[in-house]
Write a protein that holds these residues in place. Sequence first.
Motif, mmCIF file in Angstrom:
data_model
loop_
_atom_site.group_PDB
_atom_site.id
_atom_site.type_symbol
_atom_site.label_atom_id
_atom_site.label_comp_id
_atom_site.label_asym_id
_atom_site.label_seq_id
_atom_site.Cartn_x
_atom_site.Cartn_y
_atom_site.Cartn_z
ATOM 1 N N THR A 190 0.838 -1.200 0.000
ATOM 2 C CA THR A 190 0.000 0.000 0.000
ATOM 3 C C THR A 190 0.870 1.246 0.000
ATOM 4 O O THR A 190 1.950 1.269 0.590
ATOM 5 N N THR A 191 0.382 2.285 -0.643
ATOM 6 C CA THR A 191 1.054 3.573 -0.628
ATOM 7 C C THR A 191 0.088 4.644 -1.114
ATOM 8 O O THR A 191 -0.869 4.342 -1.825
ATOM 9 N N ALA A 192 0.365 5.869 -0.722
ATOM 10 C CA ALA A 192 -0.410 7.003 -1.232
ATOM 11 C C ALA A 192 0.391 7.815 -2.221
ATOM 12 O O ALA A 192 -0.141 8.739 -2.839
ATOM 13 N N THR A 193 1.669 7.484 -2.384
ATOM 14 C CA THR A 193 2.530 8.333 -3.204
ATOM 15 C C THR A 193 3.317 7.477 -4.184
ATOM 16 O O THR A 193 4.390 6.978 -3.844
ATOM 17 N N ALA A 194 2.783 7.314 -5.356
ATOM 18 C CA ALA A 194 3.486 6.536 -6.369
ATOM 19 C C ALA A 194 3.086 7.013 -7.752
ATOM 20 O O ALA A 194 1.911 7.017 -8.090
ATOM 21 N N ASN A 195 4.090 7.422 -8.533
ATOM 22 C CA ASN A 195 3.818 7.709 -9.934
ATOM 23 C C ASN A 195 3.936 6.404 -10.732
ATOM 24 O O ASN A 195 4.176 5.334 -10.153
ATOM 25 N N SER A 196 3.768 6.491 -12.034
ATOM 26 C CA SER A 196 3.740 5.268 -12.841
ATOM 27 C C SER A 196 5.049 4.493 -12.761
ATOM 28 O O SER A 196 5.060 3.256 -12.737
ATOM 29 N N ARG A 197 6.170 5.225 -12.696
ATOM 30 C CA ARG A 197 7.467 4.552 -12.600
ATOM 31 C C ARG A 197 7.563 3.738 -11.315
ATOM 32 O O ARG A 197 8.001 2.590 -11.311
ATOM 33 N N VAL A 198 7.136 4.321 -10.207
ATOM 34 C CA VAL A 198 7.199 3.621 -8.927
ATOM 35 C C VAL A 198 6.216 2.454 -8.906
ATOM 36 O O VAL A 198 6.530 1.370 -8.390
ATOM 37 N N MET A 470 -3.650 21.396 -6.961
ATOM 38 C CA MET A 470 -3.985 19.992 -6.730
ATOM 39 C C MET A 470 -3.870 19.201 -8.026
ATOM 40 O O MET A 470 -3.365 18.070 -8.044
ATOM 41 N N GLU A 471 -4.325 19.777 -9.102
ATOM 42 C CA GLU A 471 -4.193 19.116 -10.397
ATOM 43 C C GLU A 471 -2.729 18.886 -10.735
ATOM 44 O O GLU A 471 -2.353 17.830 -11.263
ATOM 45 N N PHE A 472 -1.882 19.863 -10.425
ATOM 46 C CA PHE A 472 -0.449 19.729 -10.676
ATOM 47 C C PHE A 472 0.118 18.550 -9.884
ATOM 48 O O PHE A 472 0.873 17.726 -10.428
ATOM 49 N N LEU A 473 -0.235 18.442 -8.611
ATOM 50 C CA LEU A 473 0.267 17.333 -7.797
ATOM 51 C C LEU A 473 -0.229 15.992 -8.328
ATOM 52 O O LEU A 473 0.523 15.011 -8.378
ATOM 53 N N GLN A 474 -1.492 15.939 -8.735
ATOM 54 C CA GLN A 474 -2.026 14.692 -9.280
ATOM 55 C C GLN A 474 -1.273 14.288 -10.548
ATOM 56 O O GLN A 474 -0.925 13.119 -10.723
ATOM 57 N N ARG A 475 -1.035 15.249 -11.423
ATOM 58 C CA ARG A 475 -0.288 14.926 -12.652
ATOM 59 C C ARG A 475 1.130 14.478 -12.319
ATOM 60 O O ARG A 475 1.686 13.601 -12.990
ATOM 61 N N SER A 476 1.715 15.052 -11.259
ATOM 62 C CA SER A 476 3.059 14.642 -10.850
ATOM 63 C C SER A 476 3.090 13.191 -10.422
ATOM 64 O O SER A 476 4.126 12.528 -10.503
#
Length: 707
Positions: A190-198, A470-476
């Motif tokens: 589980t995690t709340a912070t993962a982009n596609s690479r992670v 918030m949109e910027f963070l989501q895209r990140s």
Amino acid sequence: MTSLSAVDTRAAALAALRELVGRPDAEFHEGQYEAIEALVAQRRRALVVQRTGWGKSAVYFVATLLMRRQGAGPTVLVSPLLALMRDQIAAAERAGVRAVAINSTNAHEWGDVLAQLDRDEVDVLLVSPERLNNPAFREQQLPALVRRIGMLVVDEAHCISDWGHDFRPDYRRLRDLITQMPAGVPVLATTATANSRVVADVEEQLGVAGATGATAGEGVLTIRGPLARASLRLGVLRLPDAASRLAWLLSHIGDLPGSGIIYTLTVAAAVDTARLLRERGHEVRAYTGQTDTDEREESEGMLRRNEVKALVATSALGMGFDKPDLGFVLHLGAPSSPVAYYQQVGRAGRASESADVLLLPGVEDRDIWHYFATASMPDQERAERVIAALGDAPISTPALEAMVDIRRTPLELLLKVLDVDGAVRRVQGGWVATGENWTYDRDRYERIAAERVAEQQHMLEYEQTDECRMEFLQRSLDDDTAAPCGRCDNCAGGWFPREIGQAATSAASESLDRVGVAIDPRRVWPTGADRLGVPAKGRIPAGEQAGSGRALARLTDLGWGGTLRALFAAGAPDAPVSPQVLAGCVRVLARWGWAERPVAVVAMPSRSRPLLVDSLAHGIAEIGRLPFIGALTLVDGGPTGQPGGNSAFRLAGLWERFSADGLEIPEGPVLLVDDQTDSRWTLTVAARSLRQAGATEVLPFVLALRG
């Protein structure tokens, strides 16, 4: 093992969820039951990427209850932070889940915990990733636990990936644990912070096939939800300097809703900011990696009970800290990536309709990012030195430290990395080399470094964007559901005040202008120095010790730290001390409170900044009306080696390298002046020479204290 129908599983899961949250009308969030079903009914491996507050812990607690009722063994929950463990145990108790922890703070309870495991009285065992490689645990308890394990849960699973490399190297070891587990044991990450690479990286770690052909063939089920946090109102306030940021905080901390967290980038900034706020009547506490464990736990409880307005914290207070109604998160200085920022702001507004999140970036942020990024990266030459020093016989970390000239903290991190890579192994009594071929993965570390630079640039873009934050963070985080939030300062206009009170400005400036940091003298020679040809062991004789010293400031300080960082920056020219800096030094000396006033000034012989040190010593002597009796002499070319190494090696490079010959040492204390100190061994050896030459006391004084 008894199986349940899909209907029975859902009904039992919903009943457990309602007991966990204490609400008879609670329903599953989208994706929660799907994850539970995958674990309980299908025994799959799953990755859940969901925003903070979504209920990831509910998934593994409910799944544990259902599987234990079916006769499964205990769940092993790998959890990275003590604060997180405490929260998880408290949440488990509410659901009737018997949870216990084995960590560095409760060694006195380990025997009881193991006995409970033997009696099958534990539903969830929480361990840190480091515990999995503790020799006693790994060899005596882990094999039996692996045979009985009902489920493995990896919380904050992004730490498996390169993004978490320096946070927890031991997370990379989980891949090996997964291969050892019996077939059919579900795994949840589980995690709340993962982009596609992670996400792809974690999926690969989870998907390794077990020794008996476990469920990897079915693939990893990834359940990923939108990361937007509708309760958060984001904003960025750019102010010219640290004094302005502190003054704004003093002016408006009372306006921030409820209680919250004020994040800083360094320990010194957290401590200094908390002190200033307390002096102005605000109930706050500092919370850092250097804070005592009991004090940390007490501070967490005070924040939960709203007994303090805020904890002024470093990243030590982060993942997993749970206060559902946390009213605000404010940053004095920006984290180094949107991923880290999202993780920290996610502490706020988890069970409330609104929470304020404000970033006050600093011009010094990039320097601090660079320092921490470079400090954590393994160095090839050092790694090869460590491997070469180890053999078949165990060598303790302190003994190894004295052999390889690497300080304890970076040495411990390097050993963990080499252990995970298979080059060394921790055993009873210390460390051994495995004999396996090891090559420095330069491409990997260069890729990590490049990714971090890109993330830093992305954080700067977040600060400067005129689009929805918030949109910027989501895209990140590669969230394809990103859309304008309608609440942040860019969507709805600035919601925070900008004016700063004059009294607050004065107080902040006065706080930042505060000077004087104590330098504790060394009392004991470092372990292993005698093996390097230094005839020194045990306690330093009282007649050879330095006295308590002073520094103008720390290099990491919010106030004078900026002036000193510029003074000692790479490439900065050597020049006489400025009137401003000299005046600050005089203030330190005036407030010292020594038992007996110095009777003379002596300078350290400096090869890098002779003009600075000489002018500083002369300036102090002139203003204090003290005789300047000269500088110590360098012997045989002076110190060998470089700053920042292991204490034994530092001492060996300094031993007998300073001479007081030719100096007329008067009776009484002598003020010893240098530009900066980190390990304090230079001052210790120089003071010894002066004491042997007749000085009754040596009082070190430097401009900057490093670290």
